[in-house]
Enzyme design. Structure first.
Site, short mmCIF file in Angstrom:
data_model
loop_
_atom_site.label_atom_id
_atom_site.label_comp_id
_atom_site.label_asym_id
_atom_site.label_seq_id
_atom_site.Cartn_x
_atom_site.Cartn_y
_atom_site.Cartn_z
N SER A 4 68.58 49.56 15.20
CA SER A 4 68.58 48.30 15.93
C SER A 4 67.35 48.12 16.82
O SER A 4 67.12 47.02 17.33
CB SER A 4 69.85 48.18 16.79
OG SER A 4 69.86 49.17 17.80
N LYS A 46 69.46 49.17 24.31
CA LYS A 46 68.98 47.81 24.06
C LYS A 46 68.05 47.37 25.19
O LYS A 46 67.99 47.97 26.26
CB LYS A 46 70.16 46.83 23.98
CG LYS A 46 71.09 47.05 22.80
CD LYS A 46 70.44 46.71 21.48
CE LYS A 46 71.41 46.85 20.32
NZ LYS A 46 71.76 48.24 20.05
#
Length: 240
Positions: A161, A199
């Site tokens: 990701s 993230k």
């Protein structure tokens, strides 16, 4: 071949899914197996996943799917003494420059050889708070110039990701422990006291966005009370 605990956990997850249609929580699994910590559950789930018995469903907390059960619903052989998988042992790192230029200033950029042992907690995977991964028996050597003040730990990246930020599956990220971070910083974020993810942090008004660095994944937006920062990225290492 499954260990006795892996076998018991697999059947418990399967029963829970059939009865309620939702995966059991880590607390429920820990209580059902009589374990003292969630870290043991995390390792058992990782072992079952590696052996192809279950899989995690992406972008959903507590989402597990049973792919198959052992033949005859029993272990293939008498269970051995459990030897659950542990995080990778330390290695001599190659420092890779990613999308975090400040991480490699000073001594680390100039190639200074001095290294510091940092705890390696294991894989960063959804559904496992950092507290459940704590294991000071494993460590990784990090160039001293990469570290500043404060406490640090390392995690193994699981997934793709953040590939557009230069962070790939299997990389070891170095994290400075903190509870706050500036807008745009790549952080270890704990969502709803259950799901941990790596993230980029974005704040807008009262909302917090956790932004991936891969177009295949969507940015997730939460209320401010649902996200806790557990550290910020200061560098990574990659083994070839």
């Amino acid at each position: 071949m499954l260990t006795r605990k892996q076998y018991e956990l697999l059947l418990f997850i399967d029963r829970k899914l059939r009865a309620e249609g939702v995966s059991p929580s880590f607390d429920e699994m820990k209580e059902a197996l009589g374990l003292k910590s969630k870290s043991g559950i995390h390792r058992l789930i990782t072992g079952l996943e590696e052996r192809g018995f279950i899989r995690r469903l992406p972008h959903r907390a507590r989402a597990l799917e049973v792919l198959r059960l052992p033949e005859n619903n029993a272990p293939a052989a008498p269970p051995p003494v459990p030897a659950e998988p542990s995080p990778r042992v330390s290695f001599k790192p190659n420092v890779i420059k990613g999308d975090f230029r400040a991480a490699f200033s000073g001594a680390a950029a100039s190639g200074e050889a001095t290294a510091v042992a940092v705890p390696l907690y294991g894989k960063i995977a959804a559904g496992t708070p950092i507290e459940a991964l704590r294991d000071n028996t494993n460590s990784v050597e990090v160039p001293a110039g990469m570290l500043g003040t404060g406490e640090h730990y390392a995690l193994t990246v699981d997934g793709d990701s953040m590939i557009e930020a230069g962070i790939f599956d299997g990389d070891t990220v170095v994290i400075r422990q903190c509870e706050t971070a500036e807008n745009g910083t790549i952080v270890v974020a704990l969502v709803d006291d259950h799901e941990v993810t790596l993230k980029r942090l974005r704040r807008k008004g009262a909302s917090i966005a956790l932004e991936p660095a891969n177009q295949k994944y969507e940015t997730r937006i939460f209320g401010p009370d649902r996200v806790k920062v557990q550290g910020r990225l200061i560098g990574l290492m990659r083994q070839y």
